[in-house]
Scaffold this motif. Structure first.
Motif, PDB file in Angstrom:
ATOM      1  N   GLU A  88       0.523  -1.149   0.173  1.00 52.69           N
ATOM      2  CA  GLU A  88       0.175   0.048   0.191  1.00 52.69           C
ATOM      3  C   GLU A  88       0.937   1.340   0.060  1.00 52.69           C
ATOM      4  O   GLU A  88       1.825   1.271   0.682  1.00 52.69           O
ATOM      5  N   VAL A  89       0.765   1.721  -1.551  1.00 53.77           N
ATOM      6  CA  VAL A  89       1.311   3.419  -0.966  1.00 53.77           C
ATOM      7  C   VAL A  89       1.318   4.905   0.037  1.00 53.77           C
ATOM      8  O   VAL A  89      -0.202   4.795  -0.251  1.00 53.77           O
ATOM      9  N   ILE A  90       1.797   4.474   0.868  1.00 52.47           N
ATOM     10  CA  ILE A  90       1.686   5.600   2.289  1.00 52.47           C
ATOM     11  C   ILE A  90       2.101   6.969   1.520  1.00 52.47           C
ATOM     12  O   ILE A  90       1.296   8.137   1.925  1.00 52.47           O
ATOM     13  N   GLU A  91       3.322   7.078   1.017  1.00 52.85           N
ATOM     14  CA  GLU A  91       4.131   8.401   0.170  1.00 52.85           C
ATOM     15  C   GLU A  91       4.539   8.530  -0.855  1.00 52.85           C
ATOM     16  O   GLU A  91       5.204   6.944  -1.246  1.00 52.85           O
ATOM     17  N   ASN A  92       4.501   8.865  -1.497  1.00 50.70           N
ATOM     18  CA  ASN A  92       4.596   9.171  -3.126  1.00 50.70           C
ATOM     19  C   ASN A  92       5.736  10.670  -3.306  1.00 50.70           C
ATOM     20  O   ASN A  92       5.168  11.556  -2.951  1.00 50.70           O
ATOM     21  N   GLU A  93       6.773  10.811  -3.900  1.00 55.80           N
ATOM     22  CA  GLU A  93       7.188  11.454  -3.708  1.00 55.80           C
ATOM     23  C   GLU A  93       7.519  12.859  -3.383  1.00 55.80           C
ATOM     24  O   GLU A  93       7.282  13.654  -3.542  1.00 55.80           O
ATOM     25  N   ARG A  94       7.748  12.317  -2.062  1.00 53.16           N
ATOM     26  CA  ARG A  94       8.123  13.173  -1.419  1.00 53.16           C
ATOM     27  C   ARG A  94       9.455  14.245  -0.556  1.00 53.16           C
ATOM     28  O   ARG A  94       9.994  13.456  -0.193  1.00 53.16           O
ATOM     29  N   GLN A  95       8.743  15.451   0.058  1.00 49.13           N
ATOM     30  CA  GLN A  95       9.857  16.028   0.155  1.00 49.13           C
ATOM     31  C   GLN A  95      10.361  16.134   1.290  1.00 49.13           C
ATOM     32  O   GLN A  95       8.872  15.981   1.981  1.00 49.13           O
ATOM     33  N   VAL A  96      11.559  16.067   2.119  1.00 44.64           N
ATOM     34  CA  VAL A  96      11.849  15.732   3.542  1.00 44.64           C
ATOM     35  C   VAL A  96      13.205  16.327   3.960  1.00 44.64           C
ATOM     36  O   VAL A  96      13.579  16.723   2.895  1.00 44.64           O
ATOM     37  N   PHE A  97      13.182  16.542   5.248  1.00 41.23           N
ATOM     38  CA  PHE A  97      14.438  17.675   5.896  1.00 41.23           C
ATOM     39  C   PHE A  97      15.005  17.208   6.214  1.00 41.23           C
ATOM     40  O   PHE A  97      14.411  16.768   7.403  1.00 41.23           O
ATOM     41  N   ASN A  98      16.381  16.439   6.693  1.00 39.73           N
ATOM     42  CA  ASN A  98      16.663  16.284   8.238  1.00 39.73           C
ATOM     43  C   ASN A  98      17.478  17.936   8.572  1.00 39.73           C
ATOM     44  O   ASN A  98      18.190  18.301   8.189  1.00 39.73           O
ATOM     45  N   ARG A  99      16.465  18.221  10.005  1.00 38.72           N
ATOM     46  CA  ARG A  99      16.841  19.195  11.197  1.00 38.72           C
ATOM     47  C   ARG A  99      18.478  19.667  11.413  1.00 38.72           C
ATOM     48  O   ARG A  99      18.783  20.286  11.126  1.00 38.72           O
ATOM     49  N   VAL A 100      18.828  18.248  11.804  1.00 44.89           N
ATOM     50  CA  VAL A 100      20.236  17.901  12.643  1.00 44.89           C
ATOM     51  C   VAL A 100      21.024  18.531  11.157  1.00 44.89           C
ATOM     52  O   VAL A 100      22.372  19.121  12.134  1.00 44.89           O
ATOM     53  N   HIS A 101      21.170  17.610  10.664  1.00 47.74           N
ATOM     54  CA  HIS A 101      21.837  17.938   9.093  1.00 47.74           C
ATOM     55  C   HIS A 101      21.655  18.687   8.127  1.00 47.74           C
ATOM     56  O   HIS A 101      22.635  18.569   7.647  1.00 47.74           O
ATOM     57  N   ARG A 102      21.040  19.193   8.511  1.00 48.01           N
ATOM     58  CA  ARG A 102      20.398  20.292   7.189  1.00 48.01           C
ATOM     59  C   ARG A 102      20.597  19.914   5.945  1.00 48.01           C
ATOM     60  O   ARG A 102      21.452  20.273   5.502  1.00 48.01           O
ATOM     61  N   TYR A 103      20.020  19.053   5.207  1.00 49.09           N
ATOM     62  CA  TYR A 103      20.075  18.131   3.933  1.00 49.09           C
ATOM     63  C   TYR A 103      18.803  18.423   3.281  1.00 49.09           C
ATOM     64  O   TYR A 103      17.415  17.595   4.193  1.00 49.09           O
ATOM     65  N   ALA A 104      18.172  18.030   2.159  1.00 49.33           N
ATOM     66  CA  ALA A 104      16.855  17.339   1.917  1.00 49.33           C
ATOM     67  C   ALA A 104      16.838  16.812   1.374  1.00 49.33           C
ATOM     68  O   ALA A 104      18.230  16.671   0.148  1.00 49.33           O
ATOM     69  N   GLY A 105      15.682  16.115   0.684  1.00 49.49           N
ATOM     70  CA  GLY A 105      15.847  14.624  -0.329  1.00 49.49           C
ATOM     71  C   GLY A 105      14.128  15.072  -0.845  1.00 49.49           C
ATOM     72  O   GLY A 105      13.489  15.234  -0.040  1.00 49.49           O
ATOM     73  N   THR A 106      14.074  13.891  -1.739  1.00 51.65           N
ATOM     74  CA  THR A 106      12.425  13.817  -2.130  1.00 51.65           C
ATOM     75  C   THR A 106      12.974  12.041  -2.488  1.00 51.65           C
ATOM     76  O   THR A 106      13.484  11.324  -2.848  1.00 51.65           O
ATOM     77  N   LEU A 107      11.869  11.202  -1.588  1.00 52.90           N
ATOM     78  CA  LEU A 107      12.084  10.288  -1.481  1.00 52.90           C
ATOM     79  C   LEU A 107      10.964   9.753  -2.368  1.00 52.90           C
ATOM     80  O   LEU A 107      10.335  10.190  -2.940  1.00 52.90           O
ATOM     81  N   ASP A 108      10.932   8.109  -2.982  1.00 55.02           N
ATOM     82  CA  ASP A 108      10.065   7.500  -4.055  1.00 55.02           C
ATOM     83  C   ASP A 108       8.848   7.598  -3.524  1.00 55.02           C
ATOM     84  O   ASP A 108       7.644   7.797  -3.651  1.00 55.02           O
ATOM     85  N   ARG A 109       8.895   6.278  -2.136  1.00 56.75           N
ATOM     86  CA  ARG A 109       7.870   5.620  -1.830  1.00 56.75           C
ATOM     87  C   ARG A 109       8.286   5.575  -0.804  1.00 56.75           C
ATOM     88  O   ARG A 109       9.335   4.666   0.038  1.00 56.75           O
ATOM     89  N   VAL A 110       7.228   5.468   0.729  1.00 56.04           N
ATOM     90  CA  VAL A 110       6.772   5.133   1.815  1.00 56.04           C
ATOM     91  C   VAL A 110       6.244   3.956   1.005  1.00 56.04           C
ATOM     92  O   VAL A 110       4.440   4.579   0.692  1.00 56.04           O
ATOM     93  N   LEU A 111       5.819   2.420   1.341  1.00 54.91           N
ATOM     94  CA  LEU A 111       5.298   1.565   1.479  1.00 54.91           C
ATOM     95  C   LEU A 111       4.534   1.533   2.739  1.00 54.91           C
ATOM     96  O   LEU A 111       5.151   0.344   3.977  1.00 54.91           O
ATOM     97  N   TYR A 112       3.447   0.503   2.820  1.00 61.70           N
ATOM     98  CA  TYR A 112       3.106  -0.293   4.027  1.00 61.70           C
ATOM     99  C   TYR A 112       3.668  -1.610   3.689  1.00 61.70           C
ATOM    100  O   TYR A 112       2.336  -1.827   2.493  1.00 61.70           O
ATOM    101  N   LEU A 113       4.044  -2.772   3.948  1.00 60.38           N
ATOM    102  CA  LEU A 113       4.366  -4.369   3.283  1.00 60.38           C
ATOM    103  C   LEU A 113       4.901  -5.275   4.073  1.00 60.38           C
ATOM    104  O   LEU A 113       5.576  -4.837   4.649  1.00 60.38           O
TER     105      LEU A 113
END
Length: 191
Positions: A88-113
């Protein structure tokens, strides 16, 4: 906190300040110098088109008539994976940010599997690239609201099949952090 992404520059900003992106940080780990630029661009373009088709599929917004013949078998592989595994697709092309290390990215999928949450990166490559482990580790450390337990690369193949490669290397996170340190060092010393 406001995270933005400019796709034309492939640039992330948090509250207006530029922050490094995960794939840019990891770029030095792969040497594409022996691959002709036209081949690299064609492969990257195919990957973008496959990602977009899978994204629209997940958002129930895919116009089937828009799927190009070259993209269709990869989309078939993706659909087959979802049906075969019941993911089950939970997240799709989600932009994320790490507050401690200060980097960002766009993950492809978070799935419930298989009863757990997985972070899955879609790939159209023949093999799993060496950067996928550190890449998914970086995304996993940037998402705080989903209890992620597993990371994997989902390789979609041109024959309509797929392969899910679970990523277990305990050094993936430290490898990303090392690459991030080198990236910042290089940025500080740019002319």
């Amino acid at each position: 906190m406001k995270l933005t992404f400019d796709p034309s520059l492939h640039e992330y900003r948090v509250d207006g300040a530029r922050v490094p992106g995960v794939t840019s940080v990891l770029r030095p780990l792969v040497d594409f110098s022996r691959v002709p630029p036209a081949v690299l661009e064609a492969k990257a373009d195919l990957g973008r088109r496959v990602h977009l088709a899978c994204q629209y599929h997940d958002e129930h917004d895919l116009d089937e008539s828009s799927v190009e013949a070259e993209v269709a078998p990869y989309l078939t592989a993706y659909r087959r994976f979802l049906v075969d595994t019941g993911a089950e697709v939970i997240e799709n092309e989600r932009q994320v940010f790490n507050r401690v290390h200060r980097y960002a990215g766009t993950l492809d999928r978070v799935l419930y599997l298989r009863g757990e949450f997985w972070l899955v990166d879609l790939k159209t490559s023949i093999t799993t690239p060496i950067t996928v482990g550190p890449q998914t580790a970086a995304y996993m450390h940037a998402i705080e609201d989903v209890p992620l337990r597993h990371r994997a690369a989902l390789r979609l193949r041109p024959d309509g099949t797929y392969r899910l490669d679970e990523l277990h290397n305990p050094n993936d996170w430290s490898t990303f952090l090392a690459a991030l340190t080198l990236h910042r060092y290089a940025e500080m010393h740019e002319a």
